[in-house]
Design an enzyme around this catalytic site. Structure first.
Site: not given
Length: 194
Positions: A120, A83, A149, A103, A85, A15
Site C-alpha cells: 500500500s 511468508a 514469536e 511455518e 520479513m 516492533f
C-alpha cells in the site's frame, strides 16, 4: 521526473516504526509540488511463497490468527501461505526456505520468482517478493510456528480446485494469498506439465 525527501522524523519505534516524511516532487504539468508531509508505516520488506505440489495438484495452506482482521466476516483466522520479513542483507530465497520450514515444515524442491509488489505505497514502504515453491505435499500438515514469536499455524493440504473456489467465494481474503491463488489459476497447467 525527480523527487526530494527533505526530512524524515521517527514518530514511533517499537516492533514496527512510524515515520513522517517531508517531501516534494516534480509535477506532470511542469514545476514542483509544494513541500508536504506523509506519515509512513516502515514495515520493511517480505517474501511469500505458494507451496504447490504439481503431482497431487494440491496446495499447502496455512491458517493463523491475524489481529488486523478482527472485523473480518469469518473471523481473524485467515487462510494464507508461508511468508516472512527480510532482514537487511538476507538472500530472498533463503528467507523463503526458512519461512517454509518454520511455518509448514516444508523444504521446497524448486523456487520460481513470480513478482514484487508494494502493499500500500500511499502509507507503507513494505513490498512483497512472491515465489512459487514446488513441494511434495505427502504427509504435510499439523501445527507449526515458532513459540517465541507466538505463532500458532495450522497447516493443511488442499486440492487446487478447492483453493480456487475458496478465492472465488471470498474465503481467501488477504491480498498476498489472493495474488498467489490467482497466479496459480493462470499457471497450474504449465506447472503440472513439468
Amino acid at each position: 521526473m525527480q523527487w526530494e525527501l527533505l526530512d524524515r522524523e521517527v514518530l514511533y519505534q517499537g516492533f514496527f516504526r512510524f515515520e513522517r516524511y517531508h517531501l516534494r516532487h516534480q509535477k506532470y504539468a511542469g514545476g514542483w509540488s509544494g513541500v508536504y508531509t506523509r506519515e509512513m508505516f516502515e514495515r520493511g520488506h517480505a517474501v511469500a511463497a505458494l507451496p504447490y505440489d504439481p503431482k497431487r495438484d494440491a496446495v499447502v495452506m496455512l491458517e493463523q490468527f491475524r489481529p488486523g482482521a478482527l472485523d473480518a466476516p469469518g473471523g481473524p483466522w485467515l487462510r494464507e501461505f508461508p511468508a516472512g520479513m527480510v532482514e537487511p542483507g538476507e538472500d530472498l530465497e533463503d528467507v523463503v526456505r526458512r519461512e517454509m520450514m518454520e511455518e509448514a515444515g516444508l523444504v521446497p524442491k524448486r523456487l520460481e520468482f513470480i513478482t514484487r509488489f508494494w502493499v500500500s505505497p500511499g502509507g507503507t514502504t513494505e513490498s512483497l517478493h512472491l515465489y512459487y515453491a514446488e513441494v511434495d505435499s505427502e504427509g504435510v500438515g499439523g501445527l507449526h510456528g515458532l513459540d517465541h514469536e507466538d505463532e500458532d499455524i495450522r497447516v493443511t493440504v488442499v486440492p487446487r480446485e478447492e483453493v480456487i473456489a475458496m478465492m472465488r467465494d471470498g474465503l481467501i481474503c488477504s491480498a498476498t494469498p489472493l495474488v498467489l491463488a490467482q497466479w496459480l489459476a493462470l499457471n497450474a497447467d504449465r506447472l503440472r506439465q513439468g
